[in-house]
Design a protein around this motif. Structure first.
Motif, short mmCIF file in Angstrom:
data_model
loop_
_atom_site.label_atom_id
_atom_site.label_comp_id
_atom_site.label_asym_id
_atom_site.label_seq_id
_atom_site.Cartn_x
_atom_site.Cartn_y
_atom_site.Cartn_z
N ASN A 135 0.84 -1.21 0.00
CA ASN A 135 0.00 0.00 0.00
C ASN A 135 0.87 1.25 0.00
O ASN A 135 2.05 1.22 0.40
CB ASN A 135 -0.96 0.01 1.20
CG ASN A 135 -0.24 0.14 2.52
OD1 ASN A 135 0.11 1.24 2.94
ND2 ASN A 135 -0.01 -0.98 3.20
N ARG A 167 0.77 4.17 1.74
CA ARG A 167 1.21 4.80 3.00
C ARG A 167 2.43 4.09 3.57
O ARG A 167 3.39 4.73 3.99
CB ARG A 167 0.06 4.78 4.01
CG ARG A 167 -1.13 5.62 3.58
CD ARG A 167 -2.16 5.76 4.69
NE ARG A 167 -3.38 6.35 4.18
CZ ARG A 167 -3.54 7.66 3.96
NH1 ARG A 167 -2.55 8.50 4.22
NH2 ARG A 167 -4.68 8.13 3.48
N ASP A 194 -7.16 2.90 -0.74
CA ASP A 194 -6.75 3.87 0.28
C ASP A 194 -5.93 5.01 -0.32
O ASP A 194 -6.40 6.13 -0.44
CB ASP A 194 -5.98 3.18 1.41
CG ASP A 194 -5.72 4.12 2.58
OD1 ASP A 194 -6.45 5.13 2.69
OD2 ASP A 194 -4.80 3.86 3.37
#
Length: 227
Positions: A37, A39, A61
């Motif tokens: 991901n 982040r 996300d």
């Protein structure tokens, strides 16, 4: 590159993709880090200081575009190369990706040999100013900017100045979509007035000499070099 081991960060939310790319790059001797991901990838990039980030566009996300934009604002990561990993034929997302700070695009699915070749080309560009080199190799071509010639499969192809400058521009960033305005400015310059069909005529002549498969038309936008 210097003698330090090359570090590559792979970011994709599909485990199979991570495993496939990681395996093939480790075989080449690279240090490979993975994240699923955006982040987490940002934090990992700050910790590992990779030379290259291969970043999936479509992730939940935080997608690849946003991740890339954030990384590009970080002074500690200013020299990292970023290549987006994306499904084929997403040409308009490519334009947005280059605006976000990407250096290149890698289309999936991709064959291991092509993947390794693209990675090596990106790392050469990072280390030695790829676009400013007097000669470089891409997709089986050797492009000699000093002699205005191309060597393809041991055959030397001599091109008129503008045709050569056009193919050298497109080939300097395989996968990047160059819009018509940018091509006119970089090949013909601001002070030269040319007709709307000038680029199209030169592209047609290049395809006749080099083959149809290397230069792709992106309707309403411009052209890109691909292999």
């Amino acid at each position: 590159m210097s003698q330090e081991k090359i570090r590559i960060l792979l970011v994709d939310d599909e485990p199979d993709i991570l495993e496939f790319i990681s395996y093939n790059l480790k075989k080449e001797g690279y240090d490979v880090f993975t994240s699923n991901n955006g982040r987490e990838a940002i934090q990992m990039a700050l910790q590992t200081k990779p030379h290259l980030i291969i970043l999936d566009v479509m992730m939940p996300d935080m997608d690849g575009m946003e991740t890339c934009s954030i990384i590009r604002e970080m002074p500690d990561l200013k020299d990292v190369m970023i290549a987006f990993l994306t499904a084929r034929n997403e040409d308009y997302s490519q334009i947005a990706g280059f605006d976000a700070g990407a250096d290149d695009y890698i289309n999936k699915p991709i064959k291991p040999r092509v993947l390794v070749s693209r990675v090596k080309a990106l790392l050469r560009r990072r280390d030695s100013g790829f676009q400013e080199s007097n000669d470089f190799e891409v997709s089986g071509f050797k492009i000699d900017k000093e002699k205005y010639q191309i060597i393809k499969e041991n055959e030397t192809i001599h091109l008129p100045k503008k045709e050569f400058e056009l193919i050298a521009l497109l080939a300097s960033r395989p996968g990047k979509v160059f819009n018509r305005e940018d091509i006119l400015k970089k090949v013909w310059g601001d002070d030269v007035v040319v007709g709307d069909r000038t680029i199209d005529v030169h592209i047609r002549k290049l395809r006749e000499k080099l083959g149809e498969s290397y230069i792709r038309t992106i309707k309403g936008v411009g052209y890109k070099f691909e292999f």
